[in-house]
Design a protein around this motif. Structure first.
Motif, PDB file in Angstrom:
ATOM      1  N   GLN A 251       1.092  -1.248   0.233  1.00  0.00           N
ATOM      2  CA  GLN A 251       0.258  -0.093  -0.266  1.00  0.00           C
ATOM      3  C   GLN A 251       0.785   1.295  -0.041  1.00  0.00           C
ATOM      4  N   PHE A 252       1.732   1.253   0.694  1.00  0.00           N
ATOM      5  CA  PHE A 252       3.102   2.038   0.896  1.00  0.00           C
ATOM      6  C   PHE A 252       3.646   2.629  -0.965  1.00  0.00           C
ATOM      7  N   GLY A 253       3.165   1.562  -1.567  1.00  0.00           N
ATOM      8  CA  GLY A 253       4.513   1.192  -3.015  1.00  0.00           C
ATOM      9  C   GLY A 253       2.902   1.922  -3.616  1.00  0.00           C
ATOM     10  N   GLN A 254       2.074   1.844  -3.681  1.00  0.00           N
ATOM     11  CA  GLN A 254       0.956   2.552  -4.260  1.00  0.00           C
ATOM     12  C   GLN A 254       0.146   3.785  -4.104  1.00  0.00           C
ATOM     13  N   VAL A 255       0.406   5.021  -2.645  1.00  0.00           N
ATOM     14  CA  VAL A 255       0.251   5.693  -2.757  1.00  0.00           C
ATOM     15  C   VAL A 255       1.552   6.052  -3.246  1.00  0.00           C
ATOM     16  N   LEU A 256       2.327   5.738  -2.897  1.00  0.00           N
ATOM     17  CA  LEU A 256       3.565   7.080  -3.148  1.00  0.00           C
ATOM     18  C   LEU A 256       3.964   6.730  -4.499  1.00  0.00           C
ATOM     19  N   ILE A 270      -1.780  12.163   2.281  1.00  0.00           N
ATOM     20  CA  ILE A 270      -1.134  11.405   2.388  1.00  0.00           C
ATOM     21  C   ILE A 270      -0.444  10.333   2.822  1.00  0.00           C
ATOM     22  N   LYS A 271       0.511  11.084   1.153  1.00  0.00           N
ATOM     23  CA  LYS A 271       1.536  10.586   0.588  1.00  0.00           C
ATOM     24  C   LYS A 271       2.950  11.045   2.165  1.00  0.00           C
ATOM     25  N   LEU A 272       2.445  12.058   2.375  1.00  0.00           N
ATOM     26  CA  LEU A 272       3.132  12.724   3.877  1.00  0.00           C
ATOM     27  C   LEU A 272       2.844  11.366   4.687  1.00  0.00           C
ATOM     28  N   GLU A 273       1.930  11.145   5.553  1.00  0.00           N
ATOM     29  CA  GLU A 273       1.587  10.493   6.363  1.00  0.00           C
ATOM     30  C   GLU A 273       3.064   8.883   6.406  1.00  0.00           C
ATOM     31  N   ALA A 274       2.633   8.054   4.882  1.00  0.00           N
ATOM     32  CA  ALA A 274       2.710   6.846   4.262  1.00  0.00           C
ATOM     33  C   ALA A 274       3.995   7.384   4.842  1.00  0.00           C
ATOM     34  N   LEU A 275       5.108   8.485   4.522  1.00  0.00           N
ATOM     35  CA  LEU A 275       6.746   9.278   4.271  1.00  0.00           C
ATOM     36  C   LEU A 275       6.753   8.683   5.615  1.00  0.00           C
ATOM     37  N   LEU A 277       5.432   7.236   7.964  1.00  0.00           N
ATOM     38  CA  LEU A 277       5.688   5.966   8.636  1.00  0.00           C
ATOM     39  C   LEU A 277       6.430   4.969   8.296  1.00  0.00           C
ATOM     40  N   VAL A 278       6.868   4.844   6.628  1.00  0.00           N
ATOM     41  CA  VAL A 278       8.335   4.150   6.377  1.00  0.00           C
ATOM     42  C   VAL A 278       9.394   4.507   7.133  1.00  0.00           C
ATOM     43  N   GLN A 279       9.167   6.589   7.043  1.00  0.00           N
ATOM     44  CA  GLN A 279      10.745   6.550   8.037  1.00  0.00           C
ATOM     45  C   GLN A 279      10.998   5.480   8.867  1.00  0.00           C
ATOM     46  N   THR A 280       9.596   5.592  10.245  1.00  0.00           N
ATOM     47  CA  THR A 280       9.909   4.976  11.148  1.00  0.00           C
ATOM     48  C   THR A 280       9.912   3.439  11.378  1.00  0.00           C
ATOM     49  N   PHE A 281       9.517   2.808  10.109  1.00  0.00           N
ATOM     50  CA  PHE A 281      10.065   1.270   9.910  1.00  0.00           C
ATOM     51  C   PHE A 281      11.394   1.338   9.252  1.00  0.00           C
ATOM     52  N   VAL A 282      11.523   1.962   9.348  1.00  0.00           N
ATOM     53  CA  VAL A 282      13.318   1.984   8.929  1.00  0.00           C
ATOM     54  C   VAL A 282      13.799   1.862   9.393  1.00  0.00           C
ATOM     55  N   GLN A 283      13.910   3.174  10.349  1.00  0.00           N
ATOM     56  CA  GLN A 283      14.617   3.734  11.778  1.00  0.00           C
ATOM     57  C   GLN A 283      15.025   2.788  12.694  1.00  0.00           C
ATOM     58  N   PHE A 284      13.511   1.866  12.755  1.00  0.00           N
ATOM     59  CA  PHE A 284      13.934   1.171  14.144  1.00  0.00           C
ATOM     60  C   PHE A 284      12.836  -0.283  13.525  1.00  0.00           C
ATOM     61  N   GLN A 342       9.912  15.096   3.982  1.00  0.00           N
ATOM     62  CA  GLN A 342       9.589  13.910   4.504  1.00  0.00           C
ATOM     63  C   GLN A 342      10.576  13.507   3.915  1.00  0.00           C
ATOM     64  N   LEU A 343       9.800  13.277   2.275  1.00  0.00           N
ATOM     65  CA  LEU A 343      10.501  12.391   1.588  1.00  0.00           C
ATOM     66  C   LEU A 343      11.822  12.901   1.646  1.00  0.00           C
ATOM     67  N   PHE A 344      12.570  14.187   1.777  1.00  0.00           N
ATOM     68  CA  PHE A 344      14.287  13.387   2.280  1.00  0.00           C
ATOM     69  C   PHE A 344      14.545  13.736   3.029  1.00  0.00           C
ATOM     70  N   GLU A 345      13.564  13.724   4.671  1.00  0.00           N
ATOM     71  CA  GLU A 345      13.716  12.822   4.794  1.00  0.00           C
ATOM     72  C   GLU A 345      14.177  11.513   5.465  1.00  0.00           C
ATOM     73  N   VAL A 346      13.608  10.325   4.601  1.00  0.00           N
ATOM     74  CA  VAL A 346      12.749   9.097   4.314  1.00  0.00           C
ATOM     75  C   VAL A 346      14.415   8.820   3.606  1.00  0.00           C
ATOM     76  N   LEU A 347      14.846   9.119   2.478  1.00  0.00           N
ATOM     77  CA  LEU A 347      15.777   9.441   1.697  1.00  0.00           C
ATOM     78  C   LEU A 347      17.256   9.157   2.958  1.00  0.00           C
ATOM     79  N   ILE A 348      17.178  10.431   3.833  1.00  0.00           N
ATOM     80  CA  ILE A 348      18.597  10.598   4.777  1.00  0.00           C
ATOM     81  C   ILE A 348      18.363   8.842   5.578  1.00  0.00           C
TER      82      ILE A 348
END
Length: 889
Positions: A251-256, A270-275, A277-284, A342-348
């Motif tokens: 679902q993340f992929g579909q949203v982004l 929606i994309k902001l909140e999905a990103l 959540l993705v960052q939180t998953f990658v981080q923790f 937020q997209l930059f935060e995910v990439l960082i």
């Protein structure tokens, strides 16, 4: 309802009626309508009546029942919901900082809780939101003990398939207080809640974008809470999440991957909140999500690439057909810059993750190229920074939230993760962007300079790692001399360069100046000096200040001296007309220039110091600004300008210190600190001049003042003078040496009193140590004249306090210095009254053992430091002298 007819204030009997549970109560309707009235008198009367009504039993229940009556006017029901939230804030829990008596009874609380959730299914979205906020306010105090069934009730609401309003209300409510849920509740809810929320976020037709976005918010809160667990509980979390993640990441992929519509603001949220959540998953939960990241990052990359034209249109160019404050269907503000940040935060986060940063390595060149495009100044920034130079300085120094700053942070992470590849990519991207900017200029694009400025910002932001990497390379990827030559002729010598570009070019050139010889930096130093001229734009002056900080640290005297008149004149002018944020930069630059050539600064002391002294006094309550002004004074004092500076500033400091009772403690302590910095540069005759003017006032402070900071600065001042002149200072001004020393010891005795607190021994110990080093025989003679009682008055407190545990490093230091003093006194006392001194033998032995144990077990104590060495040696010495006779008995 603002047009309602004026209402009279309610009578006492009507107030009592409000508290009844009759949902059709005319009194409640009348009260709420009076509060909504357009008539000011009726509105004030209603507000006063509300205060009284809120104190009546049943008021909260009456509000709930008003909210639930769909036949009532919408405005009345909304007002009831707002008042209920306020009622909860003020009367629900005595722990609330907004609490007013009386507290709502437990029975009424239960009634409110039992009825309020019905409002989540209201047909009106605004009422559902208002009820959700009231539920959230109660949950803050009542979860989980007083409202254990709340989560289950909300989960039933979320899973309701037949009532979309109830689903909407349940999601709204959960999104507001999911952070308040306990770990046990979340662990029980996740297996049911996440699949249900997934069905909401994936159903585009059935649920509005704002509800889907709130579902993401709930999941984000839940995952954040689960990330705080550890040990066996964390293993359980991994096992629980593992089967739930695949459809979520799909679902993340579909949203982004969905198209980014310039006008469809709701999809941005929606994309902001999905990103997030993705960052939180990658981080923790990095390992757990690893298998799902490659396809997801392909979608995120497409979003990054495809969004640049949209970002330029909406944010950089601030398109006239676009409202920067757009809101979604529910009125929540959305902006495209937040989405991209937020997209930059995910990439960082991905680049900084050792497990997954390999996913980013193939796209490093294009990533850096695109990042520079995102780093362009926006039209809003140009306008704000042009009108408010202080904001320009603050935004760049403090790295405030923006895509521009996120770009810098991403470049830093890329440099750390892929040093050589990132340097090569920066070199290529910067050259390409500079060429594109030149082409845009040639084609008549008036905003061509923004891309060039972004390219210079990018290379300057990572100048340090670039220099480190290229120092090890035979053929550097970035031709720094060529870049500097290009910048010099196009941005610094050219008379028509835009101010922000010129300022950035100065800063960037200074950051890269280590790559060329000091002599080759002369043209940039000249440009920086010229950039300080009064006629220059603030952006150029700010860039010049930043450049000077770097350039003057490397420039030799002969290179610097030809430019000093222009530099001092320019900085002096900025001292008088700049805001506080710019002043920080100006003072830093001024101190750097003075330290670079103290000889050359002397002729300019009269031009600089009066203004700096005024700034120091005016901004004494700003620690950073006062410290930086003090740094300029200290830099001047370190050179030949000291005599004229001392003659100018000493009367000012003396006036402050002599009127300590009339000035703030901060100002007095600051004056003493400046005095100490001056004393460190003084010759004996200058120190004598200082002491003649301020000495009596400092002694008075040490005998009568109680402020710890002031007393510490006084001790430091005396310690510095003793270090300069030693025993000679006792007879300064024709004074009797014995009387002067007695006065010092009187001060020491006062600071060692138990009622002065432990902190006093930390700084008085250093003063006593200096006295013992510089004039040991005189101190011993004066000490013996004190008399036995006075000499020993502080020993019992000293010895007993050593056996108490030390909580902090500063307390250990304090006690160590305290017992250095105690040891010195005991050694002196043994030669006079052994029978009294040996009465402390066993206590002294305990003191030695405790202090040695504390010192040896403390990793922060530096054994090479003279004070620690002296302290431990003294403790052994006291032990050997005092304990030996006791052992022989």
């Amino acid at each position: 309802m603002s047009s309602a007819a004026p209402r009279k204030a309610l009578s006492e009997s009507q107030l009592l009626n409000v508290s009844q549970t009759d949902t059709s109560s005319a009194a409640m309707i009348s009260l709420l309508q009076s509060v909504l009235s357009a008539d000011a008198a009726a509105r004030r009367s209603g507000e006063l009546s509300l205060v009284q009504a809120a104190k009546q039993s049943g008021f909260g229940v009456a509000l709930v029942q008003t909210i639930l009556q769909q036949q009532y006017p919408e405005g009345v029901r909304q007002m009831a919901a707002v008042l209920l939230k306020r009622h909860v804030k003020e009367h629900w829990a005595e722990e609330s900082k907004h609490f007013h008596q009386p507290v709502v009874s437990n029975d009424e609380k239960a009634a409110v809780r039992n009825q309020l959730l019905q409002g989540l299914a209201d047909p009106l979205p605004k009422l559902r939101t208002a009820v959700s906020m009231a539920v959230s306010a109660i949950a803050k105090w009542d979860l989980p003990d007083a409202w254990p069934g709340l989560l289950n009730l909300l989960m039933k609401a979320v899973t309701s398939k037949t009532n979309h309003d109830l689903v909407d209300g349940g999601v709204r409510c959960l999104s507001l207080f999911a952070d308040e849920l306990g770990e046990e509740q979340v662990m029980q809810a996740v297996p049911v809640l996440l699949p249900e929320l997934l069905s909401i976020v994936s159903n585009h037709e059935q649920y509005r974008p704002d509800i889907r976005r709130r579902a993401f918010v709930i999941v984000h809160s839940v995952i954040n809470m689960l990330s705080n667990l550890s040990g066996q509980e964390l293993k359980q979390v991994h096992s629980m999440l593992a089967p739930l993640l695949p459809p979520w990441f799909e679902q993340f992929g579909q949203v982004l991957g969905s198209s980014t519509d310039v006008q469809d603001v709701s999809t941005w949220g929606i994309k902001l909140e999905a990103l997030k959540l993705v960052q939180t998953f990658v981080q923790f939960f990095s390992k757990l999500v690893g298998p799902y990241l490659p396809p997801l990052m392909a979608q995120a990359w497409q979003l990054f690439v495809g969004s640049q034209p949209v970002y330029r249109h909406l944010v950089i160019d601030n398109a006239p057909d676009h409202d920067a404050d757009q809101a979604d269907e529910e009125g929540d503000n959305m902006d495209f810059e937040s989405l991209m940040s937020q997209l930059f935060e995910v990439l960082i986060t991905l680049v900084g993750n050792q497990r997954h940063h390999h996913l980013m390595q193939p796209i490093v060149p294009e990533l850096i190229y695109l990042t520079i495009g995102y780093m362009r100044m926006t039209q809003e920034q140009v306008e704000e920074w042009s009108s408010n130079p202080d904001q320009y300085v603050a935004d760049e120094e403090e790295e405030t939230f923006s895509v521009r700053v996120s770009g810098e942070l991403l470049l830093d992470e890329l440099m750390a993760a892929f040093p050589e590849a990132a340097v090569a990519a920066v070199a290529s991207a910067v050259n390409t962007r500079l060429q594109e900017a030149a082409q845009a200029k040639a084609s008549g694009d008036s905003e061509w300079w923004r891309l060039r400025e972004a390219a210079l910002l990018a290379v300057g932001a990572v100048a340090e790692p670039i220099l480190e990497v290229q120092a090890q390379q035979a053929q550097p990827a970035l031709d720094i001399p060529a870049l500097l030559h290009n910048v010099l002729h196009q941005d610094l010598i050219s008379p028509n360069a835009p101010p922000f570009l010129t300022g950035r070019a100065l800063w960037m050139a200074a950051r890269l100046s280590e790559a060329v010889s000091p002599e080759d930096t002369a043209p940039f130093l000249q440009a920086a000096a010229g950039g300080l001229s009064p006629g220059q734009a603030p952006a150029v002056q700010i860039g010049a200040c930043r450049a000077i900080v770097h350039l003057c640290q490397r420039a030799s005297g002969p290179t610097l001296q030809p430019h000093l008149p222009q530099i001092y004149q320019g900085l002096g002018g900025l001292l008088q007309g700049s805001g506080e944020d710019t002043l920080h930069l100006v003072l830093e630059s001024l101190a750097t220039v003075i330290r670079g050539d103290t000889e050359g600064a002397a002729p300019w002391e009269a031009h600089i110091s009066p203004c700096v002294i005024q700034l120091w006094a005016r901004h004494i309550t700003d620690p950073m600004l006062a410290m930086e002004a003090g740094g300029v004074i200290e830099a001047l004092a370190a050179g030949p300008a000291f005599p004229t500076l001392l003659a100018r500033i000493l009367p000012v400091l003396a006036s402050i210190i002599s009127h300590a009772n009339q000035n703030s403690s901060i100002l007095v302590e600051g004056a003493l600190d400046v005095l100490v910095s001056l004393a460190k540069s003084a010759r004996p005759e200058q120190a004598q001049q200082m002491q003649a003017l301020v000495g009596p006032h400092i002694q008075a402070l040490m005998l009568h003042h109680h402020d710890s900071g002031i007393l510490q600065s006084c001790c430091q001042y005396l310690k510095t003078l003793i270090g300069i002149a030693g025993v000679d200072m006792l007879s300064w001004g024709g004074a009797n040496p014995h009387d002067t020393l007695q006065g010092m010891l009187q001060v020491v005795s006062r600071l060692l009193q138990p009622d002065m607190g432990d902190s006093s021994s930390l700084y008085v110990g250093g003063l006593i140590h200096q006295l013992l080093l510089k004039m040991p025989s005189l101190v011993q003679f004066a000490f013996l004249s004190f008399g036995t009682t006075n000499r020993l008055h502080f020993l019992p407190e000293s010895l007993s306090s050593a056996q108490k545990p030390c909580v902090s490093h500063s307390q250990r230091q304090s006690k160590l210095m305290y017992h250095i003093v105690a040891g010195e006194v005991l050694v002196l006392e043994l030669s006079v009254v052994p029978s009294i001194a040996t009465g402390y033998a066993l206590a002294a032995a305990t003191c030695v053992m405790v202090m040695i144990a504390q010192c040896t077990s403390n990793p922060h104590l530096n054994w090479c430091h003279c004070r620690q060495q002296h302290g431990i040696a003294m403790l052994f010495r006291v032990s050997a002298i005092i304990v030996s006779p006791q052992l022989s008995c």
